[in-house]
Scaffold this active site. Structure first.
Site, PDB file in Angstrom:
ATOM      1  N   ASP A 199      -9.305   0.318   8.519  1.00 33.31           N
ATOM      2  CA  ASP A 199      -8.633   1.541   8.345  1.00 33.31           C
ATOM      3  C   ASP A 199      -9.231   1.983   7.164  1.00 33.31           C
ATOM      4  O   ASP A 199      -8.399   2.030   5.921  1.00 33.31           O
ATOM      5  CB  ASP A 199      -7.089   1.316   8.471  1.00 33.31           C
ATOM      6  CG  ASP A 199      -6.611   2.745   8.245  1.00 33.31           C
ATOM      7  OD1 ASP A 199      -5.426   2.809   7.923  1.00 33.31           O
ATOM      8  OD2 ASP A 199      -7.134   3.710   8.050  1.00 33.31           O
ATOM      9  N   SER A 200     -10.411   2.205   6.667  1.00 35.66           N
ATOM     10  CA  SER A 200     -10.941   2.373   5.538  1.00 35.66           C
ATOM     11  C   SER A 200     -11.249   3.917   5.349  1.00 35.66           C
ATOM     12  O   SER A 200     -11.310   4.683   6.144  1.00 35.66           O
ATOM     13  CB  SER A 200     -12.255   1.653   5.286  1.00 35.66           C
ATOM     14  OG  SER A 200     -13.337   2.443   5.962  1.00 35.66           O
ATOM     15  N   ASP A 255     -10.799  -6.892  -2.415  1.00 27.70           N
ATOM     16  CA  ASP A 255     -11.906  -6.347  -1.498  1.00 27.70           C
ATOM     17  C   ASP A 255     -12.050  -6.723   0.084  1.00 27.70           C
ATOM     18  O   ASP A 255     -12.132  -8.110   0.177  1.00 27.70           O
ATOM     19  CB  ASP A 255     -13.289  -6.491  -2.137  1.00 27.70           C
ATOM     20  CG  ASP A 255     -14.368  -5.913  -1.543  1.00 27.70           C
ATOM     21  OD1 ASP A 255     -15.570  -5.612  -2.249  1.00 27.70           O
ATOM     22  OD2 ASP A 255     -14.341  -5.297  -0.392  1.00 27.70           O
ATOM     23  N   PRO A 295     -16.575   2.056  -2.396  1.00 30.50           N
ATOM     24  CA  PRO A 295     -15.992   0.557  -1.971  1.00 30.50           C
ATOM     25  C   PRO A 295     -15.751   0.423  -0.465  1.00 30.50           C
ATOM     26  O   PRO A 295     -16.217  -0.806  -0.101  1.00 30.50           O
ATOM     27  CB  PRO A 295     -14.580   0.455  -2.675  1.00 30.50           C
ATOM     28  CG  PRO A 295     -14.035   2.370  -2.756  1.00 30.50           C
ATOM     29  CD  PRO A 295     -15.368   2.662  -3.230  1.00 30.50           C
ATOM     30  N   ASP A 309     -14.258   6.796   3.934  1.00 38.08           N
ATOM     31  CA  ASP A 309     -15.548   7.198   4.345  1.00 38.08           C
ATOM     32  C   ASP A 309     -16.399   6.120   3.846  1.00 38.08           C
ATOM     33  O   ASP A 309     -16.109   5.716   2.853  1.00 38.08           O
ATOM     34  CB  ASP A 309     -15.935   8.371   4.221  1.00 38.08           C
ATOM     35  CG  ASP A 309     -14.875   9.507   4.580  1.00 38.08           C
ATOM     36  OD1 ASP A 309     -14.967  10.635   4.129  1.00 38.08           O
ATOM     37  OD2 ASP A 309     -14.359   9.350   5.708  1.00 38.08           O
ATOM     38  N   HIS A 346      -2.628   6.478  13.136  1.00 39.48           N
ATOM     39  CA  HIS A 346      -2.041   5.455  13.024  1.00 39.48           C
ATOM     40  C   HIS A 346      -1.780   4.621  14.280  1.00 39.48           C
ATOM     41  O   HIS A 346      -1.961   3.393  14.511  1.00 39.48           O
ATOM     42  CB  HIS A 346      -0.739   5.308  11.903  1.00 39.48           C
ATOM     43  CG  HIS A 346      -0.854   5.549  10.897  1.00 39.48           C
ATOM     44  ND1 HIS A 346      -0.584   6.507   9.725  1.00 39.48           N
ATOM     45  CD2 HIS A 346      -2.094   4.910   9.809  1.00 39.48           C
ATOM     46  CE1 HIS A 346      -1.169   6.688   8.736  1.00 39.48           C
ATOM     47  NE2 HIS A 346      -2.037   5.756   8.710  1.00 39.48           N
TER      48      HIS A 346
HETATM   49  N1  SAM Z   1      -7.020   7.229   7.465  1.00 34.44           N
HETATM   50  C1  SAM Z   1      -7.918   7.114   6.181  1.00 34.44           C
HETATM   51  C2  SAM Z   1      -9.239   7.908   6.769  1.00 34.44           C
HETATM   52  O1  SAM Z   1      -9.656   7.685   7.810  1.00 34.44           O
HETATM   53  O2  SAM Z   1      -9.900   8.212   5.970  1.00 34.44           O
HETATM   54  C3  SAM Z   1      -7.856   5.854   5.517  1.00 34.44           C
HETATM   55  C4  SAM Z   1      -6.609   5.602   5.119  1.00 34.44           C
HETATM   56  S1  SAM Z   1      -6.662   4.441   3.818  1.00 34.44           S
HETATM   57  C5  SAM Z   1      -5.973   5.244   2.486  1.00 34.44           C
HETATM   58  C6  SAM Z   1      -8.403   4.151   3.359  1.00 34.44           C
HETATM   59  C7  SAM Z   1      -8.132   2.949   2.484  1.00 34.44           C
HETATM   60  O3  SAM Z   1      -9.299   2.185   2.502  1.00 34.44           O
HETATM   61  C8  SAM Z   1      -8.033   3.298   0.995  1.00 34.44           C
HETATM   62  O4  SAM Z   1      -7.045   3.131   0.499  1.00 34.44           O
HETATM   63  C9  SAM Z   1      -9.141   2.649   0.139  1.00 34.44           C
HETATM   64  O5  SAM Z   1      -8.744   1.988  -1.255  1.00 34.44           O
HETATM   65  C10 SAM Z   1      -9.323   1.403   1.189  1.00 34.44           C
HETATM   66  N2  SAM Z   1     -10.620   0.785   1.031  1.00 34.44           N
HETATM   67  C11 SAM Z   1     -11.970   1.354   0.906  1.00 34.44           C
HETATM   68  N3  SAM Z   1     -12.881   0.146   0.729  1.00 34.44           N
HETATM   69  C12 SAM Z   1     -11.939  -1.011   0.823  1.00 34.44           C
HETATM   70  C13 SAM Z   1     -12.548  -2.203   0.745  1.00 34.44           C
HETATM   71  N4  SAM Z   1     -13.939  -2.585   0.447  1.00 34.44           N
HETATM   72  N5  SAM Z   1     -11.621  -2.991   0.828  1.00 34.44           N
HETATM   73  C14 SAM Z   1     -10.210  -2.797   1.225  1.00 34.44           C
HETATM   74  N6  SAM Z   1      -9.943  -1.474   1.072  1.00 34.44           N
HETATM   75  C15 SAM Z   1     -10.833  -0.608   0.960  1.00 34.44           C
END
Ligand code: SAM
Length: 290
Positions: A166-167, A147, A173, A169, A72
């Site tokens: 910060d998504s 989204d 989505p 893999d 973070h």
């Molecule tokens: N630190 C983690 C990593 O590097 O894998 C990521 C943490 S955070 C929990 C990742 C977040 O991305 C998830 O909560 C997921 O729901 C979100 N996410 C995935 N695709 C997304 C999208 N298209 N729009 C918004 N959030 C998304």
């Protein structure tokens, strides 16, 4: 040398098997505290013997109490100390709210929007990782549960200073967050000298992905691209990265004095670690043609 400790039985370990790298990572657990299937993914929460709480999404480790500070801090402070004065920051993903907390430590930030597709991630973070959510009530914070791809496409041109992706893999989505179309929408929404920073997986086993991200960022007209490296034990190989891209300006320096005199505590980020994160090993310099 003491006799190797008998491996505890499988039922009191959580292990993520990372097929792509033929490796796995495990944490000894006390119990599984929660499990649910949301419209987007499965989410599990574990209580571990030595790493605090653990959140797992679709079988992949996401955040642990013990080591999330590495990720973070490095997803937030290098970009914010590279930008001259980021007023509006958008976080795509980041539902555990740890990145939002770090962004809001910067007093120059006037508005931080977190765009997380799955509200359940945040609600579970509030319950099991309250320390990561301590800034959620900051008047500068705005939490949206939509989204991020759609959100970015709808932003006013030149309305954002820093975008942090910060998504999860690049599957499901999150897949659409790793291509030139999305980067073009970020580029359009960013102000001149604006910065996009995205978690870019492991340099050891995802180098092809990092190369493709960097190429796609340049296709989207980002002038400068830099990949930063840092440890993250929880994720496959324990060696992680984020990639920064800048609109209409270079990434050759950062506000060292501002970083050296920052008015908030960190556990990993400092000027030296910022500089160290920018140093690339030989195989990456060759891969990037630097
Ligand atoms: N630190 C983690 C990593 O590097 O894998 C990521 C943490 S955070 C929990 C990742 C977040 O991305 C998830 O909560 C997921 O729901 C979100 N996410 C995935 N695709 C997304 C999208 N298209 N729009 C918004 N959030 C998304």
């Amino acid at each position: 040398m003491s006799a190797p400790q008998q491996n505890a039985t499988a039922q009191n370990w959580f292990t993520e098997q990372h097929a792509r790298s033929g490796s796995s990572f495990g944490l000894r657990i006390k119990e599984r505290l929660h499990a649910e299937q949301t419209p987007y993914q499965s989410i599990e929460i574990y209580d571990t013997t030595d790493w605090g709480k653990l959140m797992v999404i679709d079988g992949c480790t996401m955040v642990s109490t013990r080591d999330n500070f590495l990720y973070h801090e490095m997803m937030s402070h290098p970009a914010l100390f590279t930008h001259a004065r980021a007023k509006r920051v958008v976080i795509i993903g980041g539902g555990d709210c740890g990145t939002l907390r770090e962004v809001l430590r910067h007093e120059e930030v006037e508005h931080a929007v977190q765009v997380e597709i799955d509200e359940r991630v945040t609600r579970l973070a509030e319950q099991y990782f309250p320390e990561l959510c301590e800034s959620n009530a900051d008047p500068r914070a705005e939490l949206l549960f939509i989204d991020g791809i759609k959100y970015m496409a709808e932003q006013e041109p030149e309305s954002i200073d820093v975008v942090i992706v910060d998504s999860t893999d690049p599957v499901g989505p999150a897949e659409g967050l790793f291509n030139a179309d999305f980067y073009a929408s970020c580029h359009r929404a960013l102000r001149p000298s604006g910065i996009l920073v995205q978690q870019s997986e492991s340099p050891l086993v995802h180098l092809d992905l990092i190369k493709s991200m960097r190429t796609a960022m340049r296709v989207a007209d980002f002038q400068a691209v830099k990949t930063l490296l840092f440890p993250q034990p929880l994720y496959p190989t324990g060696w992680w990265s984020c990639t920064m891209a800048r609109k209409g300006a270079d990434l050759s320096g950062f506000r060292e004095r501002g970083a050296a005199t920052k008015q908030f505590a960190t556990r990993y980020y400092n000027v030296d670690m910022h500089k160290a994160a920018l140093a690339l090993p030989e195989f990456m310099r060759e891969a990037f043609g630097e």
